[in-house]
Design a protein around this motif. Structure first.
Motif, PDB file in Angstrom:
ATOM      1  N   ARG A  70       0.914  -1.205  -0.150  1.00 28.93           N
ATOM      2  CA  ARG A  70       0.027   0.031   0.067  1.00 28.93           C
ATOM      3  C   ARG A  70       0.815   1.478  -0.156  1.00 28.93           C
ATOM      4  O   ARG A  70       1.851   1.141   0.647  1.00 28.93           O
ATOM      5  CB  ARG A  70      -1.107  -0.046   1.295  1.00 28.93           C
ATOM      6  CG  ARG A  70      -1.860  -0.953   1.254  1.00 28.93           C
ATOM      7  CD  ARG A  70      -2.572  -0.861   2.608  1.00 28.93           C
ATOM      8  NE  ARG A  70      -3.746   0.422   2.596  1.00 28.93           N
ATOM      9  CZ  ARG A  70      -3.934   0.689   3.907  1.00 28.93           C
ATOM     10  NH1 ARG A  70      -3.977   0.240   4.968  1.00 28.93           N
ATOM     11  NH2 ARG A  70      -4.700   1.944   3.710  1.00 28.93           N
ATOM     12  N   THR A  71       0.552   2.260  -0.569  1.00 27.43           N
ATOM     13  CA  THR A  71       1.158   3.776  -0.634  1.00 27.43           C
ATOM     14  C   THR A  71       0.093   4.567  -0.388  1.00 27.43           C
ATOM     15  O   THR A  71      -1.077   4.620  -0.766  1.00 27.43           O
ATOM     16  CB  THR A  71       1.299   3.933  -1.996  1.00 27.43           C
ATOM     17  OG1 THR A  71       2.573   2.888  -2.489  1.00 27.43           O
ATOM     18  CG2 THR A  71       2.363   5.282  -1.909  1.00 27.43           C
ATOM     19  N   ILE A  72       0.341   5.297   0.650  1.00 30.34           N
ATOM     20  CA  ILE A  72      -0.570   6.638   1.158  1.00 30.34           C
ATOM     21  C   ILE A  72       0.148   7.813   0.933  1.00 30.34           C
ATOM     22  O   ILE A  72       1.314   8.170   1.028  1.00 30.34           O
ATOM     23  CB  ILE A  72      -0.565   6.416   2.748  1.00 30.34           C
ATOM     24  CG1 ILE A  72      -1.245   4.960   3.133  1.00 30.34           C
ATOM     25  CG2 ILE A  72      -1.690   7.609   3.099  1.00 30.34           C
ATOM     26  CD1 ILE A  72      -2.345   4.498   2.680  1.00 30.34           C
ATOM     27  N   SER A  73      -0.470   8.599   0.146  1.00 25.82           N
ATOM     28  CA  SER A  73      -0.226  10.151  -0.208  1.00 25.82           C
ATOM     29  C   SER A  73      -0.519  11.129   1.361  1.00 25.82           C
ATOM     30  O   SER A  73      -1.404  10.957   1.624  1.00 25.82           O
ATOM     31  CB  SER A  73      -1.006  10.551  -1.316  1.00 25.82           C
ATOM     32  OG  SER A  73      -0.454  11.995  -1.393  1.00 25.82           O
ATOM     33  N   ASP A  94       4.573  10.360  -0.618  1.00 18.63           N
ATOM     34  CA  ASP A  94       4.023   8.897  -0.651  1.00 18.63           C
ATOM     35  C   ASP A  94       4.872   8.034   0.212  1.00 18.63           C
ATOM     36  O   ASP A  94       6.069   8.076   0.283  1.00 18.63           O
ATOM     37  CB  ASP A  94       4.117   8.384  -2.139  1.00 18.63           C
ATOM     38  CG  ASP A  94       3.351   9.040  -3.094  1.00 18.63           C
ATOM     39  OD1 ASP A  94       2.377   9.739  -2.549  1.00 18.63           O
ATOM     40  OD2 ASP A  94       3.492   9.136  -4.273  1.00 18.63           O
ATOM     41  N   LYS A 165      -8.765   0.772   4.428  1.00 14.84           N
ATOM     42  CA  LYS A 165      -8.107   0.478   3.246  1.00 14.84           C
ATOM     43  C   LYS A 165      -8.498   1.424   2.152  1.00 14.84           C
ATOM     44  O   LYS A 165      -7.893   1.741   1.142  1.00 14.84           O
ATOM     45  CB  LYS A 165      -8.442  -0.931   2.525  1.00 14.84           C
ATOM     46  CG  LYS A 165      -7.812  -2.016   3.216  1.00 14.84           C
ATOM     47  CD  LYS A 165      -6.535  -2.265   3.170  1.00 14.84           C
ATOM     48  CE  LYS A 165      -6.295  -3.589   3.844  1.00 14.84           C
ATOM     49  NZ  LYS A 165      -4.781  -3.925   3.773  1.00 14.84           N
ATOM     50  N   ASP A 166      -9.884   2.212   2.584  1.00 15.70           N
ATOM     51  CA  ASP A 166     -10.379   3.070   1.678  1.00 15.70           C
ATOM     52  C   ASP A 166      -9.880   4.663   1.523  1.00 15.70           C
ATOM     53  O   ASP A 166      -9.940   5.545   0.909  1.00 15.70           O
ATOM     54  CB  ASP A 166     -11.934   3.300   1.679  1.00 15.70           C
ATOM     55  CG  ASP A 166     -12.270   3.754   3.261  1.00 15.70           C
ATOM     56  OD1 ASP A 166     -11.630   3.557   4.210  1.00 15.70           O
ATOM     57  OD2 ASP A 166     -13.239   4.533   3.502  1.00 15.70           O
ATOM     58  N   LYS A 168      -6.626   6.781   1.239  1.00 15.75           N
ATOM     59  CA  LYS A 168      -5.500   6.846   0.384  1.00 15.75           C
ATOM     60  C   LYS A 168      -4.686   8.131   0.453  1.00 15.75           C
ATOM     61  O   LYS A 168      -3.590   8.027   0.071  1.00 15.75           O
ATOM     62  CB  LYS A 168      -6.017   6.770  -1.309  1.00 15.75           C
ATOM     63  CG  LYS A 168      -7.184   5.701  -1.600  1.00 15.75           C
ATOM     64  CD  LYS A 168      -6.354   4.178  -1.602  1.00 15.75           C
ATOM     65  CE  LYS A 168      -7.477   3.480  -2.155  1.00 15.75           C
ATOM     66  NZ  LYS A 168      -7.040   1.994  -1.985  1.00 15.75           N
ATOM     67  N   THR A 169      -5.353   9.069   1.073  1.00 15.04           N
ATOM     68  CA  THR A 169      -4.613  10.175   1.207  1.00 15.04           C
ATOM     69  C   THR A 169      -4.977  10.984   2.456  1.00 15.04           C
ATOM     70  O   THR A 169      -6.215  10.946   3.058  1.00 15.04           O
ATOM     71  CB  THR A 169      -5.196  11.463   0.130  1.00 15.04           C
ATOM     72  OG1 THR A 169      -4.757  10.893  -1.240  1.00 15.04           O
ATOM     73  CG2 THR A 169      -4.326  12.692   0.311  1.00 15.04           C
TER      74      THR A 169
END
Length: 198
Positions: A70-73, A94, A165-166, A168-169
Motif C-alpha cells: 500500500r502507498t498513502i499520499s 508517498d 483501506k479506503d 488513500k490520502t
C-alpha cells in the motif's frame, strides 16, 4: 435639614459605577489567564485534545511491520496566525504504512522582537487522526523564535498499517500562532514612526 445637591448624588453614583467596572475588568482579566491551565487540566483528565502529545515511541515505530503493498499520499499544509512565516519544505510525499518518515517545516519570525509560538496539528479525513502517529514533532513544545530567525522543524511520523483501506490520502495541517501578542500595537507603530530608517 441638610439637602444633598444633585451633583453630589451623581458623583457618588459615578464612583460606585467606576468601582464596579474596575472589579469586573480585573475578574475578566484573571479569568482569561485561568482559562489555559483549566483547559489543560480538563484535557488531561478527560484524555481529549491530545494532538500535541507523542503518539508512539521510536522503538514502537521501528517494530511496526511496513506494508509494502500500500502507498498513502501525505499532503502537508501550513497556516500562521500572527506575524510568522510558516510553510512545509515539500507539499506531499508517498509513504508505506508502517514506514517511519521525517519531513521538515520552515518557520520564520520577520519581527524585530522575540516571538513565543505554538503549533496545533489537524488531520483530514478525521478518521485518519488515530492512525497518524507522531514520534517527534515541533508541536509537542512551545517554540521561541528570536528576531528575524528562521528554523527548520522536523516531524517524524508513521502511518499505522491498520489505517482503513479506503483512505488513500491524509492531509496533515498545522496552524502556528503567537502565544502572547504585544500589549499595544499602537505603541509599536508610534515607536516605528519615530525612528529614522537607515
Amino acid at each position: 435639614m441638610s439637602m444633598h445637591s444633585p451633583d453630589e448624588g451623581n458623583r457618588s453614583f459615578n464612583r460606585s459605577m467606576l468601582f464596579k467596572l474596575v472589579v469586573v475588568a480585573f475578574l475578566m482579566f484573571g479569568f482569561g489567564f485561568a482559562l489555559v491551565p483549566m483547559y489543560r487540566a480538563i484535557c488531561q483528565v478527560t484524555g481529549i485534545n491530545n494532538l500535541v502529545q507523542r503518539d508512539t515511541s521510536a522503538a514502537e515505530a521501528k517494530n511496526t511491520q511496513v506494508d509494502m503493498t500500500r502507498t498513502i499520499s501525505i499532503e502537508f499544509d501550513a497556516n500562521a496566525r500572527g506575524p510568522l512565516g510558516f510553510k512545509p519544505e515539500q507539499n506531499s510525499i508517498d509513504v508505506h504504512p508502517g514506514e517511519v518518515t521525517t519531513v521538515m517545516y520552515q518557520v520564520t519570525n520577520p519581527q524585530g522582537r522575540t516571538v513565543d509560538a505554538q503549533a496545533i496539528p489537524s488531520y483530514a479525513p478525521r478518521e485518519a487522526t488515530e492512525y497518524f502517529k507522531k514520534i517527534e514533532c515541533f508541536c509537542f513544545t512551545q517554540q521561541k523564535l528570536n528576531a528575524h530567525e528562521t528554523k527548520l522543524l522536523p516531524v517524524v511520523f508513521v502511518v499505522d498499517p491498520k489505517l482503513p483501506k479506503d483512505v488513500k490520502t491524509i492531509t496533515l495541517s498545522y496552524t502556528f500562532f503567537e502565544l502572547i501578542t504585544p500589549a499595544s500595537p499602537a505603541k509599536d507603530n508610534a515607536a516605528g514612526q519615530g525612528s529614522n530608517p537607515a
